[in-house]
Structures are given as C-alpha cells and as structure tokens.
Design an enzyme around this catalytic site. Sequence first.
Site, short mmCIF file in Angstrom:
data_model
loop_
_atom_site.label_atom_id
_atom_site.label_comp_id
_atom_site.label_asym_id
_atom_site.label_seq_id
_atom_site.Cartn_x
_atom_site.Cartn_y
_atom_site.Cartn_z
N PHE A 40 -2.71 -1.48 0.44
CA PHE A 40 -3.82 -1.03 -0.39
C PHE A 40 -5.17 -1.07 0.33
O PHE A 40 -6.17 -0.64 -0.24
CB PHE A 40 -3.94 -1.91 -1.65
CG PHE A 40 -2.67 -2.03 -2.44
CD1 PHE A 40 -2.10 -0.92 -3.03
CD2 PHE A 40 -2.05 -3.25 -2.59
CE1 PHE A 40 -0.93 -1.02 -3.76
CE2 PHE A 40 -0.88 -3.37 -3.32
CZ PHE A 40 -0.31 -2.24 -3.90
N VAL A 42 -7.77 -1.55 4.16
CA VAL A 42 -8.05 -1.56 5.59
C VAL A 42 -8.94 -2.77 5.86
O VAL A 42 -9.83 -3.08 5.07
CB VAL A 42 -8.77 -0.26 6.01
CG1 VAL A 42 -9.24 -0.36 7.46
CG2 VAL A 42 -7.86 0.94 5.85
N ASP A 153 4.78 -14.79 -1.79
CA ASP A 153 5.07 -13.90 -0.66
C ASP A 153 4.78 -14.61 0.66
O ASP A 153 4.12 -14.06 1.54
CB ASP A 153 4.24 -12.61 -0.76
CG ASP A 153 4.77 -11.51 0.16
OD1 ASP A 153 5.96 -11.58 0.54
OD2 ASP A 153 4.00 -10.60 0.50
#
Length: 206
Positions: A40, A42, A153
């Site tokens: 999603f 940069v 995660d």
Amino acid sequence: MGCAASTPRKSRRVQLELISSGRLQDKYELHKKVLGRGSFAVVKRCKEIETGAIRACKMVSKYSQERPTQTTQSLNDEIQIFRRMGSHPNILQIFDVYETETIVYIVLELAEGGSLTERIALKGISEADAASVIGQTAAAVQHLHAHAIVHRDIKLDNILLASPRSFVVKLADFGLSKMLAPQQAQRLDAGEGRMMMASAQGSPAF
C-alpha cells in the site's frame, strides 16, 4: 510536493486526533530516493529540518490505479497502534502523521540496517546473533501484549535492524496488527483465555 495541514472532510482518511499539526514540508525535507515499496505504500528518507535527524517517511496513497489502497480502518488502526505502544528500543517508533488530498505521510524511525532477510542473505548470521535477535523480538512482542496489541505478521522481512553494524532489532509493519478492546483485555487479565481472534492472518510460510 504540497502537503496541507488538513484535508476536506469528504476525503479525510485519518482521524483528526491522530494528525500532527502543521505541514510535512515545514518540518521535514523529503528525499527522492525510494527505500522500499509495500502493498500500500512507498517509503523514502526524510530529514527533520530543525535537528538534521534522518527518518523514514511512509507514503500511503489514498487513490491508486497501480496497487490496492489500504482501507481507512486498517490505516487508522496502524497509526493508533504506533501511538499506543509509545517508545520501546525494539519497536519502530512513530514521530508524525500528515494527510493531503492524495497521500498520508507517516514519519517513522529509520532502520538503516535493512531487514533480517536481507542481512542473512548478504552475510549470514551467527548463533549468538540469532539468539540476540530472538530475545529482542520476544521483548518487543511482550511490550505489544502488555498494551493489548497482537502483531499477527512476525517474519524476517518485518524484523529490521537499526544499523548495518549491529544487531539491534526494530519490529515493524503493523498493518495486520490488532488492538484488543478494553473489555477483551480485562477478560484476559481475569484469566479468561478464550480466543479473541479467529481469522487467519499473516504470511503462510511463517
């Protein structure tokens, strides 16, 4: 690249109380070189004008035809989690959040050593360093759990290193993390070990 202090209500993605005052360009100088790209966002370097400190600026596009955009709920949850955690030596620290018509800028601590994946591929890792990484990551997870946050995660790509010359760990990427509601945390504190989250999350290989 213009960065307004606020955006019209119809296009706002971040809750007003999570936004820093002022404008990004008044406090930071954004560099052009891209450090990394995610699903999603940069990430680029930025320099705090007053102190000269180098940070990482995560730029989340609100409207993109090239990649999926992060949901409003997920984006706010991620920022709230950073804010709730406070400062910990083994967790990436947040400094500021700004929003324009098209982009949300999240200014974070810069982990110049890259990811653990990159370090292992480049140099390998000794047993002593591996043990140190595991201990520091466990300390970071303990801090999260003490604040009723579950990462969901944890993998080598999300374990960053503060410097190329050290093995100081910085746990990162809280896009899939979950905050327990106060009543859920109270139930856990009371010894009710009932499962609070049932959906599968994270990276299957880990």
